[in-house]
Scaffold this motif. Structure first.
Motif, PDB file in Angstrom:
ATOM      1  N   SER A 293       6.681  -9.449  -3.940  1.00 48.79           N
ATOM      2  CA  SER A 293       6.217  -8.531  -2.776  1.00 48.79           C
ATOM      3  C   SER A 293       5.268  -9.188  -1.963  1.00 48.79           C
ATOM      4  O   SER A 293       4.908  -8.645  -0.819  1.00 48.79           O
ATOM      5  CB  SER A 293       5.847  -7.047  -3.146  1.00 48.79           C
ATOM      6  OG  SER A 293       4.726  -7.345  -4.286  1.00 48.79           O
TER       7      SER A 293
ATOM      8  N   GLY B 153      -1.100  -4.266  -8.030  1.00 47.35           N
ATOM      9  CA  GLY B 153      -1.274  -2.976  -7.297  1.00 47.35           C
ATOM     10  C   GLY B 153      -0.059  -1.965  -7.629  1.00 47.35           C
ATOM     11  O   GLY B 153      -0.366  -1.058  -8.113  1.00 47.35           O
ATOM     12  N   CYS B 154       0.929  -2.559  -7.272  1.00 46.16           N
ATOM     13  CA  CYS B 154       2.107  -1.577  -7.453  1.00 46.16           C
ATOM     14  C   CYS B 154       3.399  -2.051  -8.479  1.00 46.16           C
ATOM     15  O   CYS B 154       4.330  -1.470  -8.281  1.00 46.16           O
ATOM     16  CB  CYS B 154       2.706  -1.569  -6.115  1.00 46.16           C
ATOM     17  SG  CYS B 154       3.531  -2.930  -5.234  1.00 46.16           S
TER      18      CYS B 154
ATOM     19  N   CYS C 196       3.144  -7.710  -8.305  1.00 43.31           N
ATOM     20  CA  CYS C 196       1.862  -7.131  -7.838  1.00 43.31           C
ATOM     21  C   CYS C 196       0.826  -6.462  -8.803  1.00 43.31           C
ATOM     22  O   CYS C 196       1.614  -5.454  -9.334  1.00 43.31           O
ATOM     23  CB  CYS C 196       2.242  -6.363  -6.589  1.00 43.31           C
ATOM     24  SG  CYS C 196       0.764  -5.484  -5.827  1.00 43.31           S
TER      25      CYS C 196
ATOM     26  N   ALA D 166       4.727  -4.715   0.027  1.00 37.83           N
ATOM     27  CA  ALA D 166       5.164  -3.191  -0.599  1.00 37.83           C
ATOM     28  C   ALA D 166       3.804  -1.904  -0.423  1.00 37.83           C
ATOM     29  O   ALA D 166       4.043  -0.925  -0.390  1.00 37.83           O
ATOM     30  CB  ALA D 166       5.612  -3.027  -1.875  1.00 37.83           C
ATOM     31  N   CYS D 167       2.721  -2.622  -0.873  1.00 37.86           N
ATOM     32  CA  CYS D 167       1.344  -1.501  -1.120  1.00 37.86           C
ATOM     33  C   CYS D 167       0.322  -1.983  -0.347  1.00 37.86           C
ATOM     34  O   CYS D 167      -0.861  -1.211  -0.308  1.00 37.86           O
ATOM     35  CB  CYS D 167       1.108  -1.436  -2.685  1.00 37.86           C
ATOM     36  SG  CYS D 167       0.478  -2.495  -3.381  1.00 37.86           S
TER      37      CYS D 167
ATOM     38  N   CYS E 277       0.229  -7.751  -0.307  1.00 38.50           N
ATOM     39  CA  CYS E 277       1.498  -7.162  -0.987  1.00 38.50           C
ATOM     40  C   CYS E 277       2.219  -6.248   0.338  1.00 38.50           C
ATOM     41  O   CYS E 277       1.599  -5.488   0.793  1.00 38.50           O
ATOM     42  CB  CYS E 277       1.335  -6.472  -2.006  1.00 38.50           C
ATOM     43  SG  CYS E 277       2.856  -5.462  -2.397  1.00 38.50           S
TER      44      CYS E 277
END
Ligand SMILES: [Zn+2]
Length: 395
Positions: free
Chosen positions: A386, A380-381, A378, A366-367, A364
């Motif tokens: 992403s 995660g975020c 994602c 972004a994160c 990802c």
């Protein structure tokens, strides 16, 4: 005696009026003092500025008790409770505000908004959802819709997410088309797993119309068509996608190869994959190309025509194009016959596979969350789109 009595009769009402006036004056004076010097309030403020939140809360509670009509203090107190993680107390303060009949519309909306924030911060998503829905038509409408959208996406309630995103699309300046297309694709996936392929295809078509540039609707459509044995339609969908979203090819190269084989379009697919591989070398595109060549090779009778490049040579070529490609190295080694093969090969292969495996992941942007599976959303975020459509090694 008569004289004294008449004075008494006259004096009593006068004394009463004077006394009443004096009491009014006292009350006014008291209120004025309260207004001019809400000591408890300033004391609370002072504590707050000194980061002494416990003492600040005590002072504010005292101020609220002295003057229950002060809604600003209620708001300050509620927000303080929330910031300290005392959600129950924050909720009580804001619910108390909402229950008051004398609150004007603006303050009522503000209290409703604060209550929704309390529930969100406490992770009570069901109650937050109800509180946020009540903010429709207020100045907090846009913000509450965004929060609702996040709740629905997190809880995977895709139809509701799409409905809120559609409202945002109409009211907000930003475009939510790509996100709505994802919501429709998610719903299609659910229908597909329940065996309702027709409804899934309809939703995917709607998604493609909503976001014509997005690669996911055609990719999901082609996967579904392939599962239904409709290779020619899948090939049509993916070869068109290769023109509009060539950069996402590593994600659908394998499906494109399968569709081409089923539809008898190997030559066109080989040309397409080759061209893209030359432009941007990728192990996924390379392996799709190699699978196609192998299928063509086995279909061609041994009539002396030159065989396509052997697979393992392709990996070596890839190593010259992408120096240090552990993926290509481990795959090349897997087909190699080494000297003293039985003893040395397995441990060497295992070691190489172990270091190559993380290179196969997607990451990802972004994160930084990494996974072997490609995610459109994602975990995660919670960001959409992403993940670059390339493996970690190729980033
Ligand atoms: Zn992420």
């Amino acid at each position: 005696m008569d004289f004294d009595l008449s004075w008494l009769l006259l004096g009593l009402p006068v004394a009463f009026v004077l006394g009443w006036l004096a009491s009014r004056l006292d009350l006014r004076q008291l209120r004025l003092e309260n207004r001019q010097a809400p000591k408890a309030y300033f004391r609370g403020l002072n504590f707050l500025l000194n980061e002494q939140q416990d003492q600040a809360i005590d002072a504010f509670i005292e101020a609220v008790q002295n003057d229950p009509d002060t809604q600003e203090l209620h708001f300050a107190l509620g927000n303080l409770f929330r910031r300290r993680g005392e959600y129950q107390r924050a909720v009580r303060v804001h619910e108390h505000l909402l229950s008051r009949g004398d609150l004007n519309r603006a303050d009522r909306d503000r209290a409703q908004h604060a209550l929704a924030q309390d529930f969100l911060s406490a992770g009570l998503l069901d109650r937050a959802e109800v509180a946020l829905q009540k903010l429709e038509g207020t100045r907090f409408e846009n913000e509450s819709r965004l929060a609702l959208l996040a709740i629905y996406e997190r809880s995977r309630e895709w139809a509701q997410a799409e409905a809120v995103a559609a409202k945002l699309d109409a009211s907000d300046q930003a475009s939510y088309a790509a996100r709505r297309a994802h919501h429709l694709c998610e719903q299609a996936a659910e229908h597909s797993t329940r065996g309702n392929a027709d409804e899934a295809l309809r939703l995917l078509q709607e998604a493609a119309q909503l976001a014509p540039q997005a690669p996911r609707p055609p990719i999901d459509t082609a996967a579904l068509l392939l599962r239904q044995g409709r290779a020619a339609e899948a090939w049509g969908t993916l070869s068109a996608l290769a023109r509009t979203a060539p950069l996402a090819l590593p994600l659908y190269a394998a499906a494109l190869q399968q569709a081409a084989q089923g539809a008898g379009e190997q030559a066109a697919a080989t040309a397409l994959l080759h061209e893209r591989y030359e432009a941007e070398p990728s192990i996924d595109v390379l392996e799709a190309l190699m699978a196609l060549e192998a299928s063509m090779q086995s279909a061609v009778p041994a009539d002396g025509r030159p065989a396509p490049t052997a697979s393992r040579d392709r990996y070596l070529e890839h190593l010259t194009r992408v120096p240090g490609s552990l993926l290509a190295a481990s795959r090349w080694l897997a087909g190699e016959t080494l000297r003293d093969d039985a003893r040395t090969h397995p441990p060497v292969q295992r070691a190489l596979d172990q270091v190559a495996r993380p290179q196969m992941r997607y990451r990802c942007a972004a994160c930084g969350f990494e996974a072997h599976q490609y995610f459109w959303h994602c975990p995660g975020c919670q960001a959409w789109d992403s993940y670059p459509p390339r493996r970690v090694e190729e980033l």
